[in-house]
Write a protein that holds these residues in place. Structure first.
Motif, PDB file in Angstrom:
ATOM      1  N   GLY A 180      26.601 -45.438  31.783  1.00  0.00           N
ATOM      2  CA  GLY A 180      27.729 -46.062  31.103  1.00  0.00           C
ATOM      3  C   GLY A 180      27.755 -47.555  31.325  1.00  0.00           C
ATOM      4  O   GLY A 180      28.033 -48.343  30.399  1.00  0.00           O
ATOM      5  N   LEU A 183      25.106 -49.113  29.128  1.00  0.00           N
ATOM      6  CA  LEU A 183      25.492 -49.147  27.719  1.00  0.00           C
ATOM      7  C   LEU A 183      26.334 -50.391  27.431  1.00  0.00           C
ATOM      8  O   LEU A 183      26.126 -51.084  26.430  1.00  0.00           O
ATOM      9  CB  LEU A 183      26.267 -47.875  27.385  1.00  0.00           C
ATOM     10  CG  LEU A 183      26.562 -47.575  25.917  1.00  0.00           C
ATOM     11  CD1 LEU A 183      25.285 -47.466  25.103  1.00  0.00           C
ATOM     12  CD2 LEU A 183      27.379 -46.292  25.797  1.00  0.00           C
ATOM     13  N   ALA A 184      27.266 -50.689  28.323  1.00  0.00           N
ATOM     14  CA  ALA A 184      28.102 -51.883  28.151  1.00  0.00           C
ATOM     15  C   ALA A 184      27.270 -53.150  28.270  1.00  0.00           C
ATOM     16  O   ALA A 184      27.418 -54.084  27.470  1.00  0.00           O
ATOM     17  CB  ALA A 184      29.220 -51.883  29.196  1.00  0.00           C
ATOM     18  N   GLY A 213      31.278 -48.744  28.813  1.00  0.00           N
ATOM     19  CA  GLY A 213      30.459 -47.772  28.105  1.00  0.00           C
ATOM     20  C   GLY A 213      31.289 -46.887  27.209  1.00  0.00           C
ATOM     21  O   GLY A 213      30.859 -46.520  26.100  1.00  0.00           O
ATOM     22  N   VAL A 260      28.869 -40.053  30.406  1.00  0.00           N
ATOM     23  CA  VAL A 260      28.037 -40.435  29.260  1.00  0.00           C
ATOM     24  C   VAL A 260      27.601 -39.211  28.470  1.00  0.00           C
ATOM     25  O   VAL A 260      27.423 -39.273  27.248  1.00  0.00           O
ATOM     26  CB  VAL A 260      26.825 -41.256  29.734  1.00  0.00           C
ATOM     27  CG1 VAL A 260      25.892 -41.593  28.560  1.00  0.00           C
ATOM     28  CG2 VAL A 260      27.283 -42.548  30.401  1.00  0.00           C
TER      29      VAL A 260
END
Length: 313
Positions: A180, A183-184, A213, A260
């Motif tokens: 997560g 992802l950010a 995320g 996630v």
């Protein structure tokens, strides 16, 4: 007789009463305190609350940290106050019932193996994709811990030399590209590289530090192009990691768990395809089945309670 399973994380202490069939009969949750004594008081409080409504034989603790091979103490936990703490001795004395201690990803792997997506698999791996990557490996249904109790620490496989900095002190760890948090970070990088590209993330998140995320996943579900590209990057890195894992452990099944994994429809197929392309011997060997958790956020609770029940049995 049921047992209580407790998932002791950096944010919350979540507990549930679990029967021998893996069903969660009751649950409760409190915030994680910052000191050892307060944390142990919080664990005692959730157990007492549940024991007021249920009779239980044992308690299992699933902890986000390094557990000694004898499963009596916590060596280190980055988001918990325990350091070389004899947790089993302390908590058994407080609670008056047998206490079993296990790493949270190992407990989650047991939960999925006994009652969920890895049921019956001889070699099963659980990947908990959240802030970082936790991993639990079962060989012949038994937890593999390594010589010193800390294996398999897959999130810190170095996949990009001199890559993104990791809280572990190194650079380029797998979890910096497949989690997560990753992802950010990927979304922030994409927005910086393509300042003219339209994206709801640019409009809604002015401060890069506020990117999460969860926000990127939500935008990806809504079709945002930058969020979709970030999700595709996560899928690619998941596929790369799965190929590395297959070369070392050759698992029968890999279970994706953690926050996630709730967005798996956005990346799982692409990750499978990438894994199948880049694994050694691609096209000439069986591949692991990639599945998502069937027990959801109760996975570690169910696993911890199951281990506690198996111990007293």
């Amino acid at each position: 007789m049921p047992a209580i399973g407790i998932d002791v994380g950096g944010t919350s202490v979540r507990a549930g009463v679990v029967d021998e069939q893996g069903a969660v009969l009751d649950s409760t949750c409190v915030a994680t305190p910052g000191s050892e004594d307060a944390l142990e008081e919080a664990i005692t409080a959730v157990v007492d609350e549940l024991r007021a409504r249920h009779t239980v034989d044992a308690v299992g603790l699933a902890v986000a940290g390094f557990v000694r091979p004898d499963r009596q103490s916590v060596m280190f936990a980055p988001h918990l106050p325990w350091r070389g703490a004899p947790v089993v001795e302390r908590m058994s004395k407080r609670l008056g019932v047998p206490v079993t201690l296990e790493h949270d990803a190992n407990a989650a792997a047991v939960g999925e193996h006994r009652f969920g997506a890895a049921r019956g698999a001889d070699v099963a791996l659980l990947l908990a994709l959240g802030t970082g990557i936790g991993a639990g490996l079962l060989l012949g249904g038994e937890i593999f811990r390594g010589a010193h109790g800390v294996a398999p620490e897959l999130g810190h496989l170095r996949v990009v030399p001199d890559g993104r900095p990791c809280p572990c002190g190194r650079h380029g760890c797998w979890e910096r590209y497949c989690s997560g948090t990753a992802l950010a970070a990927t979304a922030v990088e994409l927005l910086a590289r393509q300042p003219a590209r339209p994206s709801v993330l640019r409009r809604d998140v002015v401060d890069p530090a506020a990117m999460t995320g969860l926000r990127v996943a939500r935008a990806a579900r809504e079709g945002d192009p930058v969020a979709r590209e970030a999700m595709a990057e996560l899928a690619r890195w998941l596929g790369e990691g799965l190929a590395l894992i297959a070369d070392v452990y050759d698992p029968e099944v890999v279970v994706l768990a953690g926050g996630v994994a709730a967005s798996a429809p956005l990346f799982a197929d692409e990750a499978r395809e990438h894994y199948a392309r880049v694994v050694t011997g691609a096209g000439h060997r069986p591949l692991a089945r990639i599945r998502t958790s069937q027990l959801g956020d109760a996975t570690a609770i169910v696993g911890a309670a199951t281990l506690a029940l198996e111990r007293v049995a």
